[in-house]
Motif scaffolding. Structure first.
Motif, PDB file in Angstrom:
ATOM      1  N   ARG A  71       0.854  -1.204   0.000  1.00  0.00           N
ATOM      2  CA  ARG A  71       0.000   0.000   0.000  1.00  0.00           C
ATOM      3  C   ARG A  71       0.887   1.250   0.000  1.00  0.00           C
ATOM      4  O   ARG A  71       0.578   2.236  -0.659  1.00  0.00           O
ATOM      5  CB  ARG A  71      -0.938  -0.024   1.215  1.00  0.00           C
ATOM      6  N   TRP A  72       1.986   1.212   0.744  1.00  0.00           N
ATOM      7  CA  TRP A  72       2.903   2.359   0.778  1.00  0.00           C
ATOM      8  C   TRP A  72       3.453   2.624  -0.623  1.00  0.00           C
ATOM      9  O   TRP A  72       3.505   3.772  -1.062  1.00  0.00           O
ATOM     10  CB  TRP A  72       4.034   2.096   1.765  1.00  0.00           C
ATOM     11  N   LEU A  73       3.844   1.567  -1.325  1.00  0.00           N
ATOM     12  CA  LEU A  73       4.372   1.732  -2.679  1.00  0.00           C
ATOM     13  C   LEU A  73       3.309   2.308  -3.624  1.00  0.00           C
ATOM     14  O   LEU A  73       3.605   3.168  -4.449  1.00  0.00           O
ATOM     15  CB  LEU A  73       4.911   0.402  -3.216  1.00  0.00           C
ATOM     16  N   GLU A  74       2.070   1.854  -3.488  1.00  0.00           N
ATOM     17  CA  GLU A  74       0.976   2.412  -4.292  1.00  0.00           C
ATOM     18  C   GLU A  74       0.802   3.900  -3.993  1.00  0.00           C
ATOM     19  O   GLU A  74       0.647   4.708  -4.913  1.00  0.00           O
ATOM     20  CB  GLU A  74      -0.328   1.679  -3.997  1.00  0.00           C
ATOM     21  N   GLN A  75       0.834   4.249  -2.706  1.00  0.00           N
ATOM     22  CA  GLN A  75       0.670   5.652  -2.329  1.00  0.00           C
ATOM     23  C   GLN A  75       1.863   6.497  -2.781  1.00  0.00           C
ATOM     24  O   GLN A  75       1.698   7.670  -3.130  1.00  0.00           O
ATOM     25  CB  GLN A  75       0.439   5.776  -0.827  1.00  0.00           C
ATOM     26  N   LEU A  76       3.045   5.915  -2.806  1.00  0.00           N
ATOM     27  CA  LEU A  76       4.223   6.612  -3.324  1.00  0.00           C
ATOM     28  C   LEU A  76       3.999   6.984  -4.793  1.00  0.00           C
ATOM     29  O   LEU A  76       4.245   8.124  -5.205  1.00  0.00           O
ATOM     30  CB  LEU A  76       5.469   5.736  -3.193  1.00  0.00           C
ATOM     31  N   CYS A  77       3.531   6.026  -5.580  1.00  0.00           N
ATOM     32  CA  CYS A  77       3.294   6.291  -7.004  1.00  0.00           C
ATOM     33  C   CYS A  77       2.198   7.331  -7.192  1.00  0.00           C
ATOM     34  O   CYS A  77       2.294   8.199  -8.064  1.00  0.00           O
ATOM     35  CB  CYS A  77       2.961   4.992  -7.731  1.00  0.00           C
ATOM     36  N   GLU A  78       1.181   7.278  -6.363  1.00  0.00           N
ATOM     37  CA  GLU A  78       0.105   8.278  -6.424  1.00  0.00           C
ATOM     38  C   GLU A  78       0.636   9.652  -6.025  1.00  0.00           C
ATOM     39  O   GLU A  78       0.299  10.667  -6.649  1.00  0.00           O
ATOM     40  CB  GLU A  78      -1.059   7.857  -5.524  1.00  0.00           C
ATOM     41  N   ALA A  79       1.481   9.704  -5.016  1.00  0.00           N
ATOM     42  CA  ALA A  79       2.072  10.972  -4.588  1.00  0.00           C
ATOM     43  C   ALA A  79       2.946  11.551  -5.696  1.00  0.00           C
ATOM     44  O   ALA A  79       2.966  12.771  -5.912  1.00  0.00           O
ATOM     45  CB  ALA A  79       2.897  10.761  -3.314  1.00  0.00           C
ATOM     46  N   HIS A  80       3.654  10.698  -6.400  1.00  0.00           N
ATOM     47  CA  HIS A  80       4.490  11.140  -7.523  1.00  0.00           C
ATOM     48  C   HIS A  80       3.622  11.806  -8.587  1.00  0.00           C
ATOM     49  O   HIS A  80       3.953  12.878  -9.103  1.00  0.00           O
ATOM     50  CB  HIS A  80       5.234   9.933  -8.095  1.00  0.00           C
TER      51      HIS A  80
END
Length: 189
Positions: A71-80
């Motif tokens: 989930r953190w990795l998904e949110q990282l990509c969304e934040a990008h």
């Protein structure tokens, strides 16, 4: 701060071509000689712009609170994605500015010089320890994510998508596909 604000404003309106010691000094209300007391040369000014962009990016990523590494990795990509669309000039300064102090793959990242890549590698390692991501080198996986999101944003900037909605949908689908392709055997959807 006044000089950096002036450089940000010029970069936002005129791009890299507009950045010169003389232009930034004039915008900041200083003489070019006064600028040299704060920045050795144009390269030092570009480094400062880049670091300012990375500072904002690191604050954004540090605010991600997801406990699950996936989930953190998904949110990282969304934040990008949101950083690229909501603050495009700071994003460009962080990721696209040809600054001499820019971190270089792989050595600077392997040595931990990038807090965001270090956080990303830690989440990838956590996901690998849970058997969720294939046992590939974590730094290489982080590079894959970085290249994917950078490439998609660059395509969007070059107007290679029919609409912003189409871009967002394809961006998110590409992230899901990438994560699925990296899933450990038996965990692929």
């Amino acid at each position: 701060d006044r000089i950096l604000n002036a450089a940000r404003a010029i970069f936002a309106h005129k791009g890299l071509e507009g950045i010169s010691v003389r232009n930034v000094a004039a915008r900041a209300g200083l003489s070019p000689m006064a600028m040299y007391r704060h920045f050795k040369d144009k390269d030092a000014l570009l480094d400062a712009l880049m670091l300012d962009g990375f500072d904002k990016w690191e604050r954004i990523v540090s605010a991600i609170k997801a406990r699950s590494p996936m989930r953190w990795l998904e949110q990282l990509c969304e934040a990008h994605l949101e950083f690229a669309l909501e603050d495009p000039h700071r994003f460009d300064a962080a990721f696209l500015l040809p600054a001499g102090a820019a971190r270089k793959y792989p050595d600077d990242f392997a040595s931990g010089r990038s807090p965001v890549i270090a956080m990303t590698v830690a989440r990838i390692e956590a996901a690998q320890s849970e058997g969720l991501i294939a046992p590939l080198p974590p730094l290489r996986i982080a590079l894959m994510f970085s290249a994917l999101v950078q490439g998609l944003v660059s395509m969007h900037r070059a107007q290679r998508f029919s609409s912003d909605g189409e871009f967002r949908a394809l961006y998110r689908a590409a992230i899901r596909d990438c994560m699925s392709s990296l899933a450990a055997k038996g965990k692929r959807k």
